[in-house]
Design a protein around this motif. Structure first.
Motif, PDB file in Angstrom:
ATOM      1  N   LYS A 164     -29.880  -8.198   6.758  1.00  0.00           N
ATOM      2  CA  LYS A 164     -30.249  -9.145   5.699  1.00  0.00           C
ATOM      3  C   LYS A 164     -31.729  -9.504   5.779  1.00  0.00           C
ATOM      4  CE  LYS A 164     -27.275 -12.198   7.176  1.00  0.00           C
ATOM      5  NZ  LYS A 164     -26.614 -11.539   8.310  1.00  0.00           N
ATOM      6  N   SER A 165     -32.139  -9.942   6.972  1.00  0.00           N
ATOM      7  CA  SER A 165     -33.544 -10.366   7.100  1.00  0.00           C
ATOM      8  C   SER A 165     -34.491  -9.196   6.870  1.00  0.00           C
ATOM      9  CB  SER A 165     -33.787 -10.962   8.480  1.00  0.00           C
ATOM     10  OG  SER A 165     -32.962 -12.082   8.673  1.00  0.00           O
ATOM     11  N   THR A 166     -34.115  -8.028   7.356  1.00  0.00           N
ATOM     12  CA  THR A 166     -34.971  -6.857   7.146  1.00  0.00           C
ATOM     13  C   THR A 166     -35.132  -6.581   5.653  1.00  0.00           C
ATOM     14  OG1 THR A 166     -34.160  -5.956   9.222  1.00  0.00           O
ATOM     15  CG2 THR A 166     -35.288  -4.442   7.757  1.00  0.00           C
ATOM     16  N   LEU A 213     -34.055 -17.267   0.148  1.00  0.00           N
ATOM     17  CA  LEU A 213     -33.669 -18.171   1.224  1.00  0.00           C
ATOM     18  C   LEU A 213     -32.836 -17.397   2.239  1.00  0.00           C
ATOM     19  CD1 LEU A 213     -32.450 -20.940  -1.269  1.00  0.00           C
ATOM     20  CD2 LEU A 213     -34.748 -20.683  -0.315  1.00  0.00           C
ATOM     21  N   ASP A 214     -33.368 -17.279   3.456  1.00  0.00           N
ATOM     22  CA  ASP A 214     -32.693 -16.480   4.484  1.00  0.00           C
ATOM     23  C   ASP A 214     -31.989 -17.404   5.470  1.00  0.00           C
ATOM     24  OD1 ASP A 214     -31.836 -14.560   6.198  1.00  0.00           O
ATOM     25  OD2 ASP A 214     -33.826 -13.790   6.719  1.00  0.00           O
ATOM     26  N   GLU A 215     -30.717 -17.561   5.307  1.00  0.00           N
ATOM     27  CA  GLU A 215     -29.925 -18.485   6.134  1.00  0.00           C
ATOM     28  C   GLU A 215     -30.634 -19.826   6.292  1.00  0.00           C
ATOM     29  OE1 GLU A 215     -28.207 -16.833   9.630  1.00  0.00           O
ATOM     30  OE2 GLU A 215     -28.115 -14.834   8.786  1.00  0.00           O
ATOM     31  N   PRO A 216     -30.906 -20.488   5.176  1.00  0.00           N
ATOM     32  CA  PRO A 216     -31.775 -21.669   5.232  1.00  0.00           C
ATOM     33  C   PRO A 216     -31.089 -22.916   5.758  1.00  0.00           C
ATOM     34  CG  PRO A 216     -30.989 -21.347   3.008  1.00  0.00           C
ATOM     35  CD  PRO A 216     -30.446 -20.208   3.813  1.00  0.00           C
TER      36      PRO A 216
HETATM   37 MG   LIG Z   1     -31.373 -12.651   9.837  1.00  0.00          MG
END
Ligand SMILES: [Mg+2]
Ligand SMILES: Nc1ncnc2c1ncn2[C@@H]1O[C@H](COP(=O)(O)OP(=O)(O)O)[C@@H](O)[C@H]1O
Lengths: 533, 298
Positions: B42-44, B154-157
């Motif tokens: 996801k973050s990538t 929003l990445d796991e905010p």
């Molecule tokens: Mg991540």
């Protein structure tokens, strides 16, 4: 898109200034203050040309050259020449340290902790952050150069004209810019800020040592060191500007490479790959002491290697030193010169004391790791397991004591192995080895002091300042003629200089007691205070 | 109108294949839920969309512009909040919020900022060094929602927020959506995704294995049934039923959606007293995809 690579570099520069203005000002202020005070002291202590020539005579030997750099204008030793000879090389080294610490904060540290990612998610150029860092370092060093230069000139000392003074400042500034570029480059190579600091300091230290060996044995070698270049400007004697320009050009090339590498790599990545860690804790690391040691392993090994090289470098110039003094003795047989042996020994004891102070740095860093762990909320995990607080800090103390042994032994081995190899007669292997080892208790005093500050939970900077003070005492104590009571404030001064003097059990014992007292105090304070994280 | 379009994104970190052909599409005014286990990518993916990492292959565009080449232009209309926020410890929260706003080239809308600070119960006068993880996250959220962006990434905010603050966060996302803005929300909290998202993409080992509207995805999954009958049921031999629990003549079971018709017809022959059906939760959907999976990467 090319024009957008540095977009918003101005606002990011202002952010750096906002974060670091106090830090930067403190650095510049210290450099200027210390430089000016030293000049005033030289001018006062050595006011006549005769006095200065006398000092110059004692400076003209390979040992001193290795330590502080080649002297220029020794036959007409003016206050300016004296300043450039005695102070410049050491100041350059510290300017390098300033640049490394400032640059790493804004490059790899910020990247490691995700702040660069936040900046990159804003409408900023890809190179704006590293660009802003280098730009601010350039401005900082220009300010350092100008203020130092004008300040020195303003003292109105005859031998220190405007051109020479500005050159002196420029030598500091260009060295700062050079090591800022080197650090920016290192920040592209390794993935951690620790790695960047380690690599940059290694380059700084090796540069200094290459110059030391080069100046004594082989001139060409000094040309592989930026210190060699900058000192070639022969400030206040011949005032050459071209070495400054040359260093600046090389710095710009290095910065260019750093920018290029930054542009082509992934955020968070480095060009030197890091290997994966272990899946399970080894039996050793499952103990708290073991874990503490394990966490510091890399740092301990690196420092030990560095100190060994440091010792070996100065050990290897002992041969030239001995030969030089032997020659002098032949020439001036009639004069009441001390013997060859004792002249060489004089140098050995000075090197030993300096190495002892350097060896204390990793020892203090080792206890200060507690503070860092605390800041990053990692202590809670450990303290939550069944381990009492004094015991917890005690483990750190133990690891620091082990570290002190490793550091002193490896430095002493470096000096004595290399030294015993090249020295003909005057000093033996064990003389050299013991010369360093006797200072161990003094380093424990510093360790104890560091522990007190850990116990208090603040003022760590004071412990470093005190270490810096002990260095100044050893390094400049002779030439600046500090009064005895000032010298006596340093524990290193209370150690008798083996092998010149006999080993003194009493003073060793007393110093060890002081160290133990400080350690107990540190453990006591630590038990009483709140853990912040 | 399509705000974000990604096609065949791959990313290689040395030997690690982090992404393996990711496709995504986000429309204007849509909230896209991006879910997957840790290390799924996801973050990538998000960093590639931000132009911070360069994709090994594939294409992605935001607002019709290339995410790598035109990153600066895209970022003027985009706000990002990472899951692990670290700020400048010597600056106060308020200073950081203003810094972000200024970097976006916008004037600081004091009312909007104060309102958000109030709702998130943030003390903006404290130095960032003294903030907890949750508070640092609030600073990032306030700066993001104070920005007049068209796309929020929003990445796991909410990983550091308490339930109350999570509610405030959800309100903010809903408000953004009402204003026609698009949101990409990567999350572990399925109830949150369920409440907020129109479209969901599930990623596993660097591949989107399922995507579509929540409605679409539910078709692919099981329905929970609670049935009480007059006479005993014989469920053996029926296709597509799982996890049967019997308590007298009351049965709890899951039915694959495609076999629902067949099962209901069979059950109705035994005289239905009570029939409750519940739509599958995202949890079920998620678990079904990850049954037997410990994590994204071996
Ligand atoms: Mg991540
Ligand atoms: N800089 C990197 N170097 C090597 N591998 C990485 C790097 N960043 C991420 N990965 C790997 O790529 C995979 C995807 O990671 P990530 O995108 O962070 O997952 P998520 O955000 O879904 O938890 C993981 O296996 C992770 O280990």
């Amino acid at each position: 898109m090319g024009s957008q690579l540095f977009l918003q570099i101005g606002k990011l520069s202002r952010l750096i200034l906002r974060r670091d203005r106090v830090r930067i000002l403190a650095w510049i202020f210290s450099f200027v203050l210390i430089s000016l005070i030293t000049v005033v002291a030289f001018d006062d202590l050595y006011s006549s040309q005769d006095e200065r020539q006398e000092i110059a005579a004692t400076m003209e030997n390979p040992a001193i050259t290795a330590l502080i750099g080649k002297g220029y204008g020794l036959d007409h030793y003016t206050v300016g020449a004296m300043m450039a000879h005695q102070m410049l090389a050491m100041t350059l080294l510290i300017v390098g340290i300033m640049s490394i610490l400032l640059v790493v904060r804004h490059t790899r540290s910020d990247e490691e902790e995700g702040r660069v990612e936040l900046i990159r998610s804003l409408p900023t150029g890809r190179l704006a952050n590293i660009g802003a860092t280098l730009w601010m370092m350039t401005l900082t060093n220009i300010a350092l150069a100008l203020i130092t230069g004008v300040g020195l000139y303003a003292l109105g000392i005859e031998s220190m004209d405007l051109n020479g003074s500005l050159l002196y400042g420029a030598a500091l500034g260009v060295t700062g810019i050079f090591f800022a570029a080197v650090t920016a480059l290192c920040a592209q190579l390794t993935e951690t800020s620790k790695g960047v600091i380690g690599l940059s300091f290694l380059i700084l230290g090796v540069s200094y040592l290459v110059r030391a060996v080069g100046d004594v044995t082989n001139e060409t070698l000094s040309w592989f060191s930026p210190f060699g270049w900058v000192l070639e400007s022969q400030v206040y004697v011949n005032d050459y500007w071209w070495p400054i320009v040359m260093t600046l050009v090389v710095a710009i090339v290095i910065a260019g490479v750093a920018l290029y590498l930054n542009a082509i790599r992934d955020l968070g990545a480095g060009f030197i790959p890091t290997k994966g860690g272990k899946r399970h804790a080894s039996r050793f690391s499952q103990h708290h002491i073991g874990l503490t040691l394990r966490l510091q392993k890399t740092s301990i090994i690196s420092w030990a290697v560095v100190l060994f090289i440091f010792g070996a470098t100065y050990g290897s110039v002992l041969g030239d030193t001995e030969a030089y003094f032997a020659e002098i003795e032949l020439m001036k047989e009639v004069m009441q010169q001390p013997g060859v042996g004792s002249m060489t020994l004089q140098f050995v004891t000075m090197i030993a004391a300096i190495m002892a102070i350097f060896s204390t740095i990793p020892v203090m860093m080792s206890v200060f790791k507690v503070k860092k762990e605390e800041k990053q909320n990692r202590i809670e995990h450990v303290l939550a397991t069944a381990i009492s607080r004094p015991k917890f800090l005690g483990h750190y103390l133990l690891v620091a004591l082990i570290t002190s042994l490793i550091m002193f032994v490896s430095g002493a081995l470096g000096l004595s192995i290399a030294g015993a190899n090249v020295i003909e007669e005057s000093v033996s292997f064990s003389d050299l080895f013991n010369a360093i080892i006797v200072y161990l208790p003094a380093s424990w005093v510093l360790l104890g002091l560091a522990l007190v500050f850990v116990g208090l939970g603040r003022f760590n900077g004071l412990a470093w300042l005190y270490l810096g003070f002990t260095f100044v005492i050893i390094y400049f104590g002779g030439i600046l003629k500090f009064p005895d009571w000032v010298k006596n404030l340093s524990p290193y001064e209370h150690i008798t200089s083996v092998p010149i003097d006999d080993f003194s059990i009493v003073s060793t014992f007393v110093i060890t007691l002081v160290a133990i007292g400080l350690m107990v105090l540190g453990l006591y304070f630590y038990r009483r205070r709140d853990i912040k994280g | 109108m399509v705000v974000l379009h990604a096609e065949g994104l791959t990313k290689q970190f040395g030997k690690v294949q982090a992404l393996n052909g990711v496709n995504m599409e986000v429309k204007e005014g849509e909230v896209y839920g991006f879910i997957g286990p840790n290390g799924a990518g996801k973050s990538t993916t998000i960093r590639i969309l931000l132009g911070i990492l360069k994709a090994s292959s594939g294409r992605a565009s935001i607002f019709g512009k290339d995410v790598w080449r035109d990153a600066v232009d895209i970022h003027k209309r985009l706000a990002y909040v990472p899951g692990d926020v670290n700020l400048w410890s010597s600056l106060t929260g308020g200073e950081v919020i203003d810094f972000f706003t200024k970097m976006r080239g916008a004037e600081i809308d004091k009312k909007r900022k104060e309102n958000l600070i109030d709702r998130f119960q943030l003390d903006p006068t404290k130095k960032c060094g003294t903030y907890s993880k949750g508070n640092r996250q609030k600073v990032a959220l306030v700066s993001a929602f104070a920005a007049d962006a068209d796309l929020y990434i929003l990445d796991e905010p909410t990983s550091g927020l308490d339930p109350l603050m999570e509610r405030v966060f959800q309100e903010c996302v809903m408000e953004a959506k009402e204003q026609g803005k698009s949101v990409i929300l990567s999350s572990h909290i399925l109830s949150e995704v369920e409440r907020l998202c129109d479209t969901v993409g599930i990623i596993r080992q660097g591949e989107i294995i399922e995507s579509g509207t929540l409605q679409d995805l539910r078709h692919l999954t099981r329905t929970n049934l609670l049935i009480e009958t007059k006479t005993e049921l014989t469920l053996q031999g029926l296709p597509g039923i799982h996890d049967v629990q019997q308590d007298g003549n009351t049965y709890q079971l899951q039915v694959d959606t495609e076999h629902l018709d067949q099962v209901i017809q069979h059950v109705s022959q035994s005289g239905v007293v009570k029939l409750e059906s519940a739509p599958p939760t995202l949890e079920d959907l998620f678990m079904r995809h990850y049954e037997g999976e410990a994590g994204g990467v071996k």
